[in-house]
Design a protein around this motif. Sequence first.
Motif, PDB file in Angstrom:
ATOM      1  N   LEU A   3      12.441  22.939  37.569  1.00 14.97           N
ATOM      2  CA  LEU A   3      12.922  22.211  36.386  1.00 14.97           C
ATOM      3  C   LEU A   3      13.843  21.082  36.792  1.00 14.97           C
ATOM      4  CD1 LEU A   3      13.179  22.448  33.150  1.00 14.97           C
ATOM      5  CD2 LEU A   3      15.359  23.519  33.713  1.00 14.97           C
ATOM      6  N   ASP A   4      14.757  21.399  37.754  1.00 13.85           N
ATOM      7  CA  ASP A   4      15.677  20.414  38.288  1.00 13.85           C
ATOM      8  C   ASP A   4      14.958  19.170  38.756  1.00 13.85           C
ATOM      9  OD1 ASP A   4      18.030  22.708  39.726  1.00 13.85           O
ATOM     10  OD2 ASP A   4      18.164  21.468  37.908  1.00 13.85           O
ATOM     11  N   LEU A   5      13.958  19.432  39.609  1.00 13.63           N
ATOM     12  CA  LEU A   5      13.262  18.313  40.230  1.00 13.63           C
ATOM     13  C   LEU A   5      12.523  17.479  39.206  1.00 13.63           C
ATOM     14  CD1 LEU A   5      11.834  19.399  43.672  1.00 13.63           C
ATOM     15  CD2 LEU A   5      13.478  17.612  43.116  1.00 13.63           C
ATOM     16  N   TRP A   7      13.212  17.096  36.133  1.00 14.43           N
ATOM     17  CA  TRP A   7      14.169  16.319  35.317  1.00 14.43           C
ATOM     18  C   TRP A   7      14.631  15.072  36.056  1.00 14.43           C
ATOM     19  CZ3 TRP A   7      19.329  14.921  35.787  1.00 14.43           C
ATOM     20  CH2 TRP A   7      19.916  14.389  34.599  1.00 14.43           C
ATOM     21  N   LYS A   8      14.908  15.300  37.358  1.00 14.21           N
ATOM     22  CA  LYS A   8      15.411  14.181  38.159  1.00 14.21           C
ATOM     23  C   LYS A   8      14.371  13.078  38.309  1.00 14.21           C
ATOM     24  CE  LYS A   8      16.599  13.849  42.699  1.00 14.21           C
ATOM     25  NZ  LYS A   8      17.121  14.408  43.954  1.00 14.21           N
ATOM     26  N   LEU A  10      12.151  12.255  36.212  1.00 11.52           N
ATOM     27  CA  LEU A  10      11.825  11.557  34.971  1.00 11.52           C
ATOM     28  C   LEU A  10      12.238  10.089  35.080  1.00 11.52           C
ATOM     29  CD1 LEU A  10      13.052  14.053  32.201  1.00 11.52           C
ATOM     30  CD2 LEU A  10      10.682  13.386  32.670  1.00 11.52           C
ATOM     31  N   VAL A  13      15.690   9.266  33.767  1.00  9.81           N
ATOM     32  CA  VAL A  13      16.831   9.656  34.608  1.00  9.81           C
ATOM     33  C   VAL A  13      16.946   8.728  35.813  1.00  9.81           C
ATOM     34  CG1 VAL A  13      17.816  11.512  35.974  1.00  9.81           C
ATOM     35  CG2 VAL A  13      16.662  12.034  33.816  1.00  9.81           C
ATOM     36  N   GLN A  14      15.808   8.417  36.412  1.00  7.84           N
ATOM     37  CA  GLN A  14      15.824   7.501  37.548  1.00  7.84           C
ATOM     38  C   GLN A  14      16.435   6.153  37.148  1.00  7.84           C
ATOM     39  OE1 GLN A  14      14.867   7.596  40.911  1.00  7.84           O
ATOM     40  NE2 GLN A  14      15.026   9.791  40.585  1.00  7.84           N
ATOM     41  N   ARG A  16      18.655   5.754  35.000  1.00  8.32           N
ATOM     42  CA  ARG A  16      20.112   5.874  34.857  1.00  8.32           C
ATOM     43  C   ARG A  16      20.837   5.561  36.158  1.00  8.32           C
ATOM     44  NH1 ARG A  16      19.790  11.245  31.290  1.00  8.32           N
ATOM     45  NH2 ARG A  16      18.994  10.218  29.434  1.00  8.32           N
TER      46      ARG A  16
ATOM     47  N   PHE B 176      25.432  10.236  31.651  1.00  5.68           N
ATOM     48  CA  PHE B 176      24.375  10.413  32.637  1.00  5.68           C
ATOM     49  C   PHE B 176      23.446  11.554  32.234  1.00  5.68           C
ATOM     50  CE2 PHE B 176      22.042  11.127  36.430  1.00  5.68           C
ATOM     51  CZ  PHE B 176      21.959   9.877  37.021  1.00  5.68           C
ATOM     52  N   ARG B 300      20.386  19.904  40.233  1.00  5.72           N
ATOM     53  CA  ARG B 300      21.096  19.201  39.175  1.00  5.72           C
ATOM     54  C   ARG B 300      22.612  19.383  39.270  1.00  5.72           C
ATOM     55  NH1 ARG B 300      18.188  19.828  33.411  1.00  5.72           N
ATOM     56  NH2 ARG B 300      20.013  18.657  32.727  1.00  5.72           N
ATOM     57  N   LEU B 303      23.709  16.983  41.781  1.00  6.08           N
ATOM     58  CA  LEU B 303      23.584  15.640  41.216  1.00  6.08           C
ATOM     59  C   LEU B 303      24.781  15.307  40.320  1.00  6.08           C
ATOM     60  CD1 LEU B 303      20.398  14.085  39.728  1.00  6.08           C
ATOM     61  CD2 LEU B 303      22.522  14.019  38.413  1.00  6.08           C
TER      62      LEU B 303
END
Lengths: 617, 365
Positions: A3-5, A7-8, A10, A13-14, A16, B176, B300, B303
């Motif tokens: 899920l983390d990956l 989301w990152k 997306l 998010v990139q 951002r 963020f 996350r 991050l």
Amino acid sequence: MGLDLRWKELPVVQRRFLIYSVAAAMIFLLLLLRLWYLQIISYEVLQERSVRNRTRVLALDAPRGPIYDRNGILLVDNRPSFQISVMRQDVEDRDALFKRLAPLLGTNIEGLEARWQEGKRFPVYRPVVLAEDVSRDVMETVQEHSVELPGILTEVRPVRDYLEHGSAAHLIGYLGEVTETELQSDEFTDYRPGDSVGKTALERTFDSYLRGAKGRKLVEVDVQGKLLRQLQVEPAYPGNKIYLTLDRGLQRAADEAFGDQSGAAIALDIKTGDILAMVSRPTFNPALFVRGIAGDEWKKLAQDPRHPLQNKVISGQYPPASTFKIVVALAALREGVVGTKRTIDCKGDFVIGGSRYRCWKKRGHGPTNLKKALRESCDVWFYNVGLELGIDKLSAAAKEFGLGSPVGYPLPGERSGVIPSQEWKRRYYNKPWYAGETVIASIGQGFVLSTPLQLAVMMATVANQGKVLKPQVIRRIEDWDGNVLVAPETEVIREVKYTPKVWKAVEDGLVAVVNEPHGTGHAAHLDDVVVAGKTGTSQVVRRKSDEEEELDDKGEIPYRLRPHALFVAYAPAEKPEIAVAVVVEHGQSGGRAAGPIAKAIIARYMADKKAALLEED
Amino acid sequence: MFDRRLVSNFDWVLILTVLLLAGVGIANLYSATASWGAVATPLYLKQLLWLSGGVVIALIICLFDYRHLQHFAVHLYVISVVMLVYVLVLGKTSMGATRWINLGFFNLQPGEVIKVAIILLLARIFAETANPVGFGFFELWKPAVWILLPVGLILKEPDLGTAAMVVFIAGTMLLFAGLKRGTLIGLGLIGILTAIGGWFGLHDYQRARIRTFMNPEADPLGSGYHIIQSKIAVGSGGFWGKGYIQGSQSQLSFLPERHTDFAFSVFAEEWGFVGCFGLLFFYLFLIVWGLYIARRAADRFGLFLAVGVTAMIFWHIVVNLGMVIGLLPVVGVPLPLFSYGGTSMVTTMIGVGLLMNVSMRRFMF
């Protein structure tokens, strides 16, 4: 984790990360723009403010302009004066410092402490003066002990040096500390508390020429105002040079001849009006005022009954007495009241309206003509002539010669004297004029008053046959590059009209005064030059009657009641150059007390002239 | 737990950038305090000690996996809040504002600890809450309470600078994490209203500072003094600067607090626009590198941790610089790695340690 990956990765998010990086860069750019504004665009303004922040300006005293006599001989100069000061910022243990310093200066600790407290009103980078004008010995002793005296400075300041001491002090004047009122006026913008300014006479009137331009010492200070180092020095410019009309030799001769008596003497150049010598006695030493005069010294000067601070040449008002007869004679001849041949029989007194007016010579002069009347100063002759002339004509004639109003002395303090008239009396006393008053006015007594300067101007006018000259004090003012800033020209105030015959008749009489037997002014006789003159002996108090004469134990009149002695003269009679007026207060006899002084001045003048001629050959 | 990959992944770029900035900072401190004369331990040496201590702390932080910190986030947060309350009570009894707890060798400032605690806590919340679209009001009430409780306590101290810092850091992390459009607009409105209402809740001296910021020349010797002298120092540096230890504003003590909050003014005066440009470049590089670490983070939590730490450093830089060059009111925020002070140095180095930790473990999951 998956899920983390996801989301990152997306895109939103990139994006951002990109937005954040760009936003950070933009904000930094904003900071940089501001820095550009401050460091590049506002640089000059802010740079100047940073310089002003760290720099202070210390004033350097300008040496006052020197004063010379007419021939360039130095009369007033500046000398270095040593003063002991303390830099407050460098003192850690004040008590210990003052304990060590006081014996070296010969003062007490309280005095030093008082100076310190007084100095606190100035910024810390300005040294506080602890002792002014100390001797070279004291200065050297303090310098030798400088290691034990942290914060103590020895400074050199220019100080006014009066080479001739009290001579012509009334013309030159003195200095004093600038006052609050003066500081607030536009004239003294460069000045700060503690500075010296001219207070009287020449030093005052020509202060703007004499003061020079202060120098500036730019120093660096820190935020507490502590002096760190010297950055730049702009030297002070000394004041301009003033050449007076005085002649030092003649001045010294006049001073010497006057001795300890009170009174005034003045010598004028009759062609230019230049004041060649000016004596007012008693005098004072202007040096006393340089560093602030002590209270008791000031009191002594101010309360002295002989008025040493008064310039008697211009502000001493005396009855001109018989010297006034010159004007009476001239006016009477012009108005046709008398001719040169008319004789009047003097029996020793004159009676009018029931009052008796005496001649100074109780026995009387017998038959007297104009020449004899002047020569022997016959009062009765002038009583008659004056009365026939009338007060208003007499008054008008006298005023033409500069009597009764200021003659235009270039420095302040001149008094006008009094020449009375019918209208004058009505205005001041609201009373009618009496014939008896004309009688005594004819011999320069009663209401008539004049200053020695007026008498000298009158004499110069007689000598040059009619030109009334403005008296001059300044010959020229020069700056240090030799540019002439001021050079007063001879100024004829007015011309008095008399026929040559009239001038000649009076001149004969004045020559006879000094040079013929029975002349009252024989004391002024010189062998190698013909002096024309007139004596005067003016009553201080009107004697009530013939008999009543106050006498002291020794059979003499008390000092304060003795008459003033006057002598006016010019020379050489055939080709006049110099006019002199002398008043010796309570000198008893014009001929005996004032005559010799006038003689000494004229003799010196002629001797100097002879010497100058020899030198030219 | 310790792995050779950790050594090979050691973030030299980060540590060298930090050491470079801190080194320039110490050299600048030497100049800022050059006029102080003989002191037992000069400040630049003390700062060097703090830096060394900070490096050690950063390295220790690298030793364990940052993910363990998730579990301690709440504990640290609670301890910080308790300390904040303690300081408040202490301040009440000892007159005036107190911002630290005296530990003998060190004055611990709960305001600094709370910054780290908030970063950890928010990182954990945002890591645990799966929300690809963005947060709405409903999900935010919990983090809002977490944030506003300590902010309220700090404002009570009162320490406007630290309170603003916490809000800025949290806000940056929140943005963020993503917000719904309506929520974003709503929060913006609330922010504006709070600012207006807050003006009346400010202490007199705080209001004076803000008024002074608007017009420093109105009171050049009083509240405007700092900012005027700082602007003079910065501006008089010009393009090339006055030279090292040559700044008259700094060396002659016209510049106040020149070793702490106004250290940058000393640098700007002596090194000019050229020096400032260089310094800002490296600070910006540090920020961008921090974001780069966040982007490469393994999870996350890492991050958000990296984003939070980077935000903390960023906002300190921006607020401090904005303050000394007259763009922002004087609120007493130090310049990280540059201003003298153990607390700031330690907080910054803890942040750097966390960044390194995240950076080193980017391939481990």
